[in-house]
Design an enzyme around this catalytic site. Structure first.
Site: not given
Ligand code: PEP
Ligand code: MG
Length: 588
Positions: A213, A455, A479, A526
């Protein structure tokens, strides 16, 4: 001496600047820039603190003088002499002055920066006695810092301190003239978010993987960044010149003039390319064969709606609400605060849809340092929807806030990491309860479309079950890759195994898209795959028509869409998915 360090490329472009090392040291001090007018005051603040420490040591020495004759006291007196000497050391004083006057660092930051410079010199000394003096220097500096902590800072209001964390208030900061690049061992996503309004031209961290992140927030800032650079924060010294090549994932430290010229040229070329891309910002994202594609934005804060609109996003596909919850020393935002934040995002998008994801903390997004996840496998533990369902009062508060914000525009509610039917049922029950609570208070609220993130492999393999309960699905490939390939997305030691093109990942993605399309349900991606222009054609060929990514990636992806003909991509994409070596199949 010129040398290079390799890491993971996470945010494109070239940055050239002087290194600002932010050590996550045991001395947790505020870092901020001061104005020209404050230089004198900062130097005085330091002098007063130093004089007070000199006096303090003097008093201890006097106390010892009546006790001479004992070895231990002799030793202590000699040590105090060393401390006095170090305090008055010219290199320390001049160095600190340099950081304050030339770099405009606040006094504490200047002191710790100079400590680091001298400490490195001690480390290189051959004589073990002299080498050990480093510890004395650290003690002396700590005394001065402690003295100063009682003195109010003139400009910045340091953010709440968290043990071992950073305290930075860059917003009050004044940018010095030359570019600065930030080098740190580690930065939490919350630390990183603070840097959004900062003066830094680039970022480097020793740890982290491509889809950690911290890397994601760096990418959203659209400035060159490299993570997983292992020992960079030890090898690079304060004020070194550094080139960050965010495309190649390389740092060049103290570059030669030839290299500087070469990279300055590359940097300018990149800028020209970006300017060229701006021309397509108002062009509808339609393929050559007339397929309309939805380009949505991933945001972390309500204010990010502005850059999203600026690049022509037609909505928000992922609002990561956890950033409202992080770094607050356990003080979670109440319903009112959340409602206003969500409403700001909704109103900021001027009638375009906003997909609000419920809080996704845990693993590499700890709430704060006081609640760091110390479970054995945090990525497999109480995170995302699991945490929300374990704290129903907190979850209900968020649901009420989202429902109220939905009265101001189009809102989609998205749930992270759902895998079990039981979880779906619990969410539906709580959502009903949140509506009842609002009705009881006669609070205005709106309707939401309900979506789930795909995910984990379990959800990707049970899409029909999900489609019975949800209006749309959103594939979180970050994920999904982590859990399919069993690699921790923050661990740079296994980052070479992170592979969006692994056949298993592609089969799960393709399957999810196909099942949603077959039932006429909305599906988007996403995760970071959506923002990678090298994968746009493949995703289009698999039938994806909705991509959500950082605003900074939208134009590059749009460029790919404008050049694509989906009729020609369909069978090619299927052959890539069915191949044992999809990367090779894509290149053929
Ligand atoms: C993902 O896991 O692809 C996602 C968009 O969520 P995050 O990156 O916030 O875990
Ligand atoms: Mg995620």
């Amino acid at each position: 001496m010129t040398f290079s360090v390799h890491g993971q490329a996470v945010s494109r472009g070239i940055a050239i600047g002087r290194a600002v090392l932010v050590a996550s040291s045991r001395m947790d001090v505020a870092h901020y820039f001061i104005t020209d007018e404050q230089v004198r005051g900062e130097i005085d603040r330091l002098r007063v603190a130093r004089d007070a420490v000199v006096e303090e040591i003097g008093r201890v020495q006097q106390g010892l003088s009546g006790l001479t004759g004992k070895d231990a006291h002799h030793e202590l007196a000699a040590l105090l002499d060393v401390h006095l000497m170090l305090l008055q050391d010219e290199q320390l004083q001049e160095g600190v002055k340099h950081w304050i006057t030339e770099r405009h660092y606040n006094a504490e930051w200047a002191l710790t920066s100079q400590l680091e410079v001298i400490a490195r010199q001690f480390d290189e000394m051959e004589d073990p006695y002299l080498r050990e003096r480093k510890a004395d220097l650290e003690q002396v500096v700590e005394r001065v810092l402690r003295q100063m902590s009682g003195v109010a800072s003139p400009v910045a209001t340091p953010l709440p301190s968290e043990a071992g964390g950073l305290r930075v208030d860059w917003e009050e900061a004044e940018a010095p003239e030359s570019h600065l690049v930030l080098i740190a061992h580690d930065l939490s996503p919350a630390d990183m978010l603070q840097f959004k309004q900062s003066v830094f031209a680039g970022f480097v961290t020793d740890v982290g993987g491509k889809t950690s992140h911290t890397a994601i927030v760096a990418r959203s800032m659209d400035i060159p960044a490299v993570v997983g650079a292992r020992t960079a924060s030890q090898l690079i010294q304060q004020d070194d010149w550094v080139i960050i090549d965010g495309d190649a994932g390389v740092l060049i430290v103290n570059p030669s003039p030839v290299l500087l010229t070469e990279y300055s040229y590359k940097q300018r070329q990149g800028e020209v390319e970006r300017e060229r891309l701006w021309r397509i910002k108002n062009t509808p994202a339609v393929t050559l064969d007339g397929e309309r594609v939805e380009l949505l934005a991933n945001i972390e804060q309500p204010e990010d709606a502005t850059p999203a609109l600026a690049v022509g996003a037609v909505g928000v596909g992922l609002f990561r609400t956890e950033f409202l919850f992080m770094g607050r020393n356990g003080q979670l935002p109440d319903e009112e605060e959340q409602y206003h934040a969500y409403r700001r995002a909704v109103e900021g998008m001027h009638g375009l849809p906003v997909t609000i994801r419920t809080v996704d903390v845990g693993a590499d997004k700890p709430l704060d340092h006081t609640r760091r996840d110390d479970h054995l496998n945090p990525a497999l533990g109480l995170r995302a929807i699991r945490w929300s369902l374990s704290e129903p009062a907190m979850f209900l508060t968020q649901l009420r806030a989202v429902l109220r914000a939905a009265a101001h525009g189009k809102v989609n509610l998205l749930l992270p990491m759902v895998a079990h039917l039981g979880e779906i049922r619990q969410v539906l029950h709580l959502l009903g309860q949140a509506r009842q609570q609002l009705d009881k208070r006669a609070a205005v609220h709106g309707a939401v479309r309900l979506g789930a993130m795909i995910e984990v492999p379990a959800s990707a393999m049970t899409v029909p079950m999900f489609l019975k309960y949800f209006d749309f699905l959103s594939i979180g490939t970050n994920d999904l890759i982590q859990y399919t390939l069993a690699i921790d997305r923050v661990d740079e030691a296994v980052s070479h195994l992170y592979d969006p093109l692994h056949p298993a990942v592609l089969k799960l993605v393709a399957n999810t898209i196909a099942e949603c399309r077959a039932q006429g349900k909305g599906v988007s991606v996403c995760g970071e795959m959506a923002g990678d222009p090298a994968l746009t054609r493949l995703l289009l060929g698999l039938g994806l028509r909705s991509f959500s990514m950082h605003p900074s990636q939208i134009l590059q992806v749009k460029q790919q869409i404008l050049r694509a003909d989906t009729r020609k991509l369909r069978s090619w994409a299927q052959s890539v998915v069915n191949s044992d070596e999809p990367a090779q199949a894509m290149a053929d």
